[in-house]
Design a protein around this motif. Structure first.
Motif, PDB file in Angstrom:
ATOM      1  N   LEU A 242     -30.280  -1.443 -36.825  1.00  0.00           N
ATOM      2  CA  LEU A 242     -29.489  -0.696 -35.851  1.00  0.00           C
ATOM      3  C   LEU A 242     -29.348   0.742 -36.329  1.00  0.00           C
ATOM      4  O   LEU A 242     -28.909   0.982 -37.456  1.00  0.00           O
ATOM      5  N   VAL A 245     -24.355   2.636 -33.062  1.00  0.00           N
ATOM      6  CA  VAL A 245     -23.570   1.750 -32.199  1.00  0.00           C
ATOM      7  C   VAL A 245     -22.432   2.571 -31.611  1.00  0.00           C
ATOM      8  O   VAL A 245     -21.770   3.326 -32.317  1.00  0.00           O
ATOM      9  N   CYS A 255     -26.120  -0.299 -28.336  1.00  0.00           N
ATOM     10  CA  CYS A 255     -26.811  -0.400 -29.622  1.00  0.00           C
ATOM     11  C   CYS A 255     -28.184   0.248 -29.511  1.00  0.00           C
ATOM     12  O   CYS A 255     -28.957  -0.071 -28.609  1.00  0.00           O
ATOM     13  N   LYS A 273     -21.616  -5.931 -35.027  1.00  0.00           N
ATOM     14  CA  LYS A 273     -22.653  -5.025 -35.529  1.00  0.00           C
ATOM     15  C   LYS A 273     -23.525  -5.731 -36.554  1.00  0.00           C
ATOM     16  O   LYS A 273     -24.759  -5.655 -36.519  1.00  0.00           O
TER      17      LYS A 273
END
Length: 446
Positions: A242, A245, A255, A273
């Motif tokens: 990722l 976010v 995301c 997350k």
């Protein structure tokens, strides 16, 4: 219908199903309701049951999910992604919130009432002298249905621990362990490495495993187990997938991934997350073992996970004015994340108040959890409608000893009604502390 009977999943117009469900609850111990008395460590019963039903789990490919927190969300996300790819995808999770059949799904659809009746009747007429637990028999019900429906993949969530959990009879193509924190210490051990050793029991020879979070001694437990059985292992936190976010209001999270695509997910809890990062690594692992999964399937699966799998109770925003959030987080790690996010939301709304409807089960480390509660909130202490629940008056007394002097209510519905009456349109109401508090809350809204 009151919340207690509804949360058992009874069907008003189906007496045969209600009888079968009543038999399951009355004849077989259910850990979520009675606690330790229902816990049966070891696989002997499950292996015997598996033989009796013809080893149904051998008919489909499975992915095994363990961990202290996040294994339910992770299971639903993976199921949603595989479903979005067009695979016939089964999902076995526990516990349920409102309907017993939530535990057993194919492509998001719950097991039919008649299928539950058929399985219970076959078992009752089998003449077996086995005495399986509620979990063992309902798990076999799931496997039996999955096999008969010829699913492509089944996402199987561990009930408790891993090594001695009933689900550990399967031979998965991949494993995921989300994280380790203290929970069920009376069964799994009172140190993180001890708990990790139980969770590591799902790691199989040659089967790849993704671990979401693990540090120090816990990480070494997983490394040693993987090395011992020759299982490829990846630690998701070593290479975050990722990039960023962003919370899009209280119930959505945008995301952006390292692969240059993005999605907006309804799983907006702060703790998600790390779960999402773990899922993205699990998708890469599935690709490596030869299962095609497109980026488009990931985007759709993550964006529509609640619709495609029926997931609820994970930072679920059920009302906007006031904002009402229900979350099943029930141990230190999960609640720490939730309370942190609630504080952020209150800081973003200087004129708003935080109202918390809160109850716990009696076998948790309640005093330690109470130290985590936000001091700036108004509390409505309550109890879920299960035997394990800590009575509301005892919950309030324990909280008062920690400086939280607030009234208590005999049911979750009454506690929520009091919070709703006291809240202004800009306020935030959080319902949680126990999976079963959330279950009663959702049932009362039906």
């Amino acid at each position: 219908m009151d919340s207690k009977s509804f949360s058992s999943g009874q069907a008003p117009d189906n007496p045969r199903y209600n009888d079968a469900l009543a038999w399951l609850y009355s004849q077989l111990p259910l850990f979520s309701r009675v606690g330790g008395a229902a816990y049966k460590p070891g696989l002997d019963n499950t292996l015997a049951l598996d033989r009796q039903f013809g080893h149904p789990h051998r008919s489909f490919k499975s992915i095994h999910i363990a961990g202290t927190n996040g294994k339910g969300s992770t299971s639903h996300m993976l199921a949603s992604i595989l479903n979005s790819m067009g695979y016939k995808t089964a999902l076995y999770t526990s516990p349920h919130l409102v309907d017993f059949r939530e535990r057993i799904r194919i492509d998001g659809k719950m097991i039919p009432h008649d299928r539950v009746v058929d399985f219970v009747e076959r078992w009752k007429n089998s003449g077996s002298d086995l005495q399986p637990s509620f979990f063992e028999l309902t798990m076999m019900m799931a496997f039996d249905w999955f096999a008969s429906e010829k699913v492509d993949y089944a996402i199987i969530e561990v009930g408790m621990g891993g090594r001695l959990d009933s689900t550990n009879v399967i031979s998965p193509i991949a494993c995921v362990i989300t994280n380790i924190s203290k929970d069920h210490t009376q069964f799994l051990g009172d140190t993180l490495p001890a708990i990790a050793r139980e969770k590591a029991g799902i790691i199989k020879p040659g089967v790849p495993v993704v671990v979401g979070e693990a540090e120090g001694d816990v990480r070494r437990v997983f490394e040693e187990k993987a090395r011992e059985v020759g299982a490829p292992i990846v630690f998701a936190e070593d290479s975050p997938l990722l990039v960023s976010v962003r919370h899009d209001g209280p119930g959505k999270m945008e995301c952006v991934t390292k692969a240059d695509y993005s999605f907006v997910t309804p799983l907006a809890g702060e703790y998600q997350k790390k779960n999402i990062n773990t899922v993205l690594h699990a998708v890469d692992m599935l690709r490596e073992v030869g299962i095609p999964v497109s980026d488009e399937a990931v985007i759709k699966g993550m964006s529509e996970v609640d619709r495609l799998t029926g997931l609820s109770g994970r930072w679920s925003v059920v009302n906007e004015s006031p904002t009402v959030i229900a979350d099943t987080g029930h141990n230190e790690a999960g609640l720490r994340y939730n309370f942190g996010r609630l504080r952020e939301m209150i800081n973003e709304r200087p004129d708003a108040k935080l109202h918390i409807v809160f109850g716990m089960v009696a076998d948790k480390d309640i005093d330690h959890i109470l130290d985590l509660l936000p001091r700036e909130a108004v509390y409505y202490f309550t109890q879920a409608s299960i035997p394990r629940a800590l009575p509301a008056d005892q919950m309030a007394a324990k909280a008062a000893a920690h400086g939280f002097n607030f009234p208590h209510y005999p049911t979750v519905a009454e506690a929520y009604a009091a919070a709703l009456q006291a809240a202004s349109p800009i306020d935030i109401i959080y319902v949680g502390g126990s999976t079963f508090v959330v279950a009663d809350f959702l049932a009362s809204r039906q």
